[in-house]
Write a protein that holds these residues in place. Structure first.
Motif, PDB file in Angstrom:
ATOM      1  N   ARG A 218      75.016  56.755  31.659  1.00 60.81           N
ATOM      2  CA  ARG A 218      75.092  57.688  32.647  1.00 60.81           C
ATOM      3  C   ARG A 218      76.391  58.579  32.496  1.00 60.81           C
ATOM      4  O   ARG A 218      76.485  59.679  32.792  1.00 60.81           O
ATOM      5  CB  ARG A 218      75.325  57.044  34.121  1.00 60.81           C
ATOM      6  N   LEU A 219      77.365  58.025  32.004  1.00 60.25           N
ATOM      7  CA  LEU A 219      78.795  58.778  31.714  1.00 60.25           C
ATOM      8  C   LEU A 219      78.342  59.705  30.752  1.00 60.25           C
ATOM      9  O   LEU A 219      78.817  60.794  30.885  1.00 60.25           O
ATOM     10  CB  LEU A 219      79.888  57.867  31.185  1.00 60.25           C
TER      11      LEU A 219
ATOM     12  N   LEU B 292      84.329  70.168  37.366  1.00 61.40           N
ATOM     13  CA  LEU B 292      83.377  68.839  37.064  1.00 61.40           C
ATOM     14  C   LEU B 292      84.010  67.930  36.372  1.00 61.40           C
ATOM     15  O   LEU B 292      83.755  66.730  36.507  1.00 61.40           O
ATOM     16  CB  LEU B 292      82.204  69.545  36.086  1.00 61.40           C
ATOM     17  N   ALA B 293      85.145  68.239  35.616  1.00 62.32           N
ATOM     18  CA  ALA B 293      86.023  66.977  34.939  1.00 62.32           C
ATOM     19  C   ALA B 293      86.551  66.171  36.011  1.00 62.32           C
ATOM     20  O   ALA B 293      86.437  64.945  35.965  1.00 62.32           O
ATOM     21  CB  ALA B 293      86.984  67.453  33.961  1.00 62.32           C
TER      22      ALA B 293
ATOM     23  N   VAL C 202      83.725  57.319  42.514  1.00 57.20           N
ATOM     24  CA  VAL C 202      83.814  55.841  42.468  1.00 57.20           C
ATOM     25  C   VAL C 202      82.503  55.349  43.113  1.00 57.20           C
ATOM     26  O   VAL C 202      81.883  55.923  44.023  1.00 57.20           O
ATOM     27  CB  VAL C 202      84.758  55.244  43.501  1.00 57.20           C
ATOM     28  N   PRO C 203      81.535  54.412  42.397  1.00 55.91           N
ATOM     29  CA  PRO C 203      82.276  53.685  41.201  1.00 55.91           C
ATOM     30  C   PRO C 203      81.567  54.043  40.051  1.00 55.91           C
ATOM     31  O   PRO C 203      81.689  53.268  38.725  1.00 55.91           O
ATOM     32  CB  PRO C 203      81.555  52.325  41.681  1.00 55.91           C
ATOM     33  N   ALA C 204      81.094  55.205  39.941  1.00 61.11           N
ATOM     34  CA  ALA C 204      80.274  55.887  38.580  1.00 61.11           C
ATOM     35  C   ALA C 204      81.110  56.817  37.729  1.00 61.11           C
ATOM     36  O   ALA C 204      80.382  57.173  36.850  1.00 61.11           O
ATOM     37  CB  ALA C 204      79.076  56.301  39.031  1.00 61.11           C
ATOM     38  N   GLY C 205      82.464  56.846  37.997  1.00 57.58           N
ATOM     39  CA  GLY C 205      83.356  57.908  37.341  1.00 57.58           C
ATOM     40  C   GLY C 205      83.849  57.409  36.340  1.00 57.58           C
ATOM     41  O   GLY C 205      83.667  56.217  35.727  1.00 57.58           O
ATOM     42  N   ALA C 206      84.330  58.461  35.294  1.00 61.15           N
ATOM     43  CA  ALA C 206      85.016  58.025  34.110  1.00 61.15           C
ATOM     44  C   ALA C 206      86.139  56.897  34.205  1.00 61.15           C
ATOM     45  O   ALA C 206      86.295  55.792  33.584  1.00 61.15           O
ATOM     46  CB  ALA C 206      85.233  58.880  33.213  1.00 61.15           C
ATOM     47  N   LEU C 207      86.873  57.369  35.334  1.00 60.61           N
ATOM     48  CA  LEU C 207      87.993  56.049  35.423  1.00 60.61           C
ATOM     49  C   LEU C 207      87.630  54.669  35.796  1.00 60.61           C
ATOM     50  O   LEU C 207      88.025  53.665  35.266  1.00 60.61           O
ATOM     51  CB  LEU C 207      89.131  56.860  36.461  1.00 60.61           C
TER      52      LEU C 207
ATOM     53  N   PRO D 246      92.104  53.030  38.248  1.00 60.23           N
ATOM     54  CA  PRO D 246      92.212  53.473  39.373  1.00 60.23           C
ATOM     55  C   PRO D 246      92.014  55.176  39.446  1.00 60.23           C
ATOM     56  O   PRO D 246      92.700  55.721  38.753  1.00 60.23           O
ATOM     57  CB  PRO D 246      93.468  52.773  40.032  1.00 60.23           C
ATOM     58  N   SER D 247      91.657  55.433  40.728  1.00 58.96           N
ATOM     59  CA  SER D 247      91.917  57.096  40.731  1.00 58.96           C
ATOM     60  C   SER D 247      92.431  57.313  41.909  1.00 58.96           C
ATOM     61  O   SER D 247      92.447  56.922  43.004  1.00 58.96           O
ATOM     62  CB  SER D 247      90.179  57.373  41.029  1.00 58.96           C
ATOM     63  N   SER D 248      93.435  58.271  41.732  1.00 60.74           N
ATOM     64  CA  SER D 248      94.160  58.739  42.714  1.00 60.74           C
ATOM     65  C   SER D 248      93.538  59.329  43.973  1.00 60.74           C
ATOM     66  O   SER D 248      94.013  59.601  45.011  1.00 60.74           O
ATOM     67  CB  SER D 248      95.343  59.520  42.101  1.00 60.74           C
ATOM     68  N   PHE D 249      92.210  60.217  43.582  1.00 61.80           N
ATOM     69  CA  PHE D 249      91.561  60.812  44.410  1.00 61.80           C
ATOM     70  C   PHE D 249      90.233  60.430  44.522  1.00 61.80           C
ATOM     71  O   PHE D 249      89.357  61.135  43.922  1.00 61.80           O
ATOM     72  CB  PHE D 249      91.823  62.308  44.209  1.00 61.80           C
ATOM     73  N   PRO D 250      89.888  59.364  44.749  1.00 67.25           N
ATOM     74  CA  PRO D 250      88.724  58.732  44.831  1.00 67.25           C
ATOM     75  C   PRO D 250      87.588  59.491  45.607  1.00 67.25           C
ATOM     76  O   PRO D 250      87.979  60.109  46.646  1.00 67.25           O
ATOM     77  CB  PRO D 250      88.664  57.232  45.362  1.00 67.25           C
TER      78      PRO D 250
END
Length: 246
Positions: free
Chosen positions: A85-86, A155-156, A163-168, A174-178
């Motif tokens: 998916r990524l 898009l990047a 969350v929960p399907a992103g690259a990080l 962790p993501s600072s801006f989920p």
């Protein structure tokens, strides 16, 4: 790596091949997003890569075939590690970055802006010599470069922070801006292309007003002319990009 044999596919078959690849990508994309099947993600991404590289593949370009094999191997590796998916989600980012680079490179000193080249191919060099046309072509080339660059950055961010399907999240970071939910993915794969179409239509309307001192074809006629001459334009763009990448 030696070049693959030049293509002997007739022009009509080439057009049908491109349409077929585009249709396959659309079907696989919708099925992948709806089902969550990782291998459908991979197939959709591979169909898009094949579509983008098809002019070079048909001509037997060693660069295009090498890039096709390299990207295909990378997609398979991502899918094998559970990140199919990524792989699919990264495709629109690369498309926008490539288009941004394509437009921006032609703004360098001594180069003809990309829109000026398109105008010359569709309407002749005489059109570029008319008052304010060359300046407008340079400004529009810059506008397209900014649009694609800004969209690539957006898009990047979407792909990284989801969350929960992103690259990080995929790599346990962790993501600072989920960003929660799946609505972003529809914009990533469909809305981002729709925005380009909206910009194209809006720009043509603005062009007819801004350059109202010269005659303009209707939008359907302009698009028809662009579609008929698009294969030749794409070949020129692909050759230019291949030379720059060497």
């Amino acid at each position: 790596m030696s070049a693959a044999p030049p293509s002997t596919v007739p022009p009509g078959s080439r057009s049908r091949l491109v349409v077929g690849l585009l249709a396959a990508y659309g079907v696989l994309l919708v099925a992948a997003i709806a089902s969550g099947n990782a291998w459908l993600d991979l197939l959709a991404a591979f169909a898009l890569v094949t579509l983008l590289l098809s002019p070079g593949l048909r001509r037997g370009s060693a660069f295009a075939w090498g890039l096709w094999l390299l990207v295909g191997a990378a997609l398979v590796a991502l899918a094998a590690f559970g990140h199919g998916r990524l792989a699919l989600d990264l495709m629109p980012i690369f498309v926008n970055l490539a288009l941004c680079t394509l437009f921006a490179r032609t703004l360098a000193r001594g180069r003809e802006p990309l829109i000026a080249s398109v105008i010359a191919a569709l309407e002749g060099r005489e059109r570029l010599a008319l008052p304010r046309v060359a300046g407008y072509a340079r400004g529009l080339t810059l506008a397209w470069a900014v649009l694609f660059g800004a969209q690539a950055a957006l898009l990047a961010w979407l792909v990284a922070c989801a969350v929960p399907a992103g690259a990080l999240a995929a790599f346990g970071l962790p993501s600072s801006f989920p960003l929660h939910g799946d609505a972003w993915r529809w914009y990533l794969h469909l809305g981002s292309y729709a925005l380009v179409l909206v910009f194209l239509v809006g720009e043509y309307a603005f062009r007819r007003w801004r350059l109202r001192h010269i005659p303009h074809a209707s939008l359907p006629r302009f698009v028809g002319r662009l579609v008929r001459r698009w294969p030749r334009l794409v070949r020129g763009f692909a050759d230019d990009a291949a030379r720059a990448a060497r």
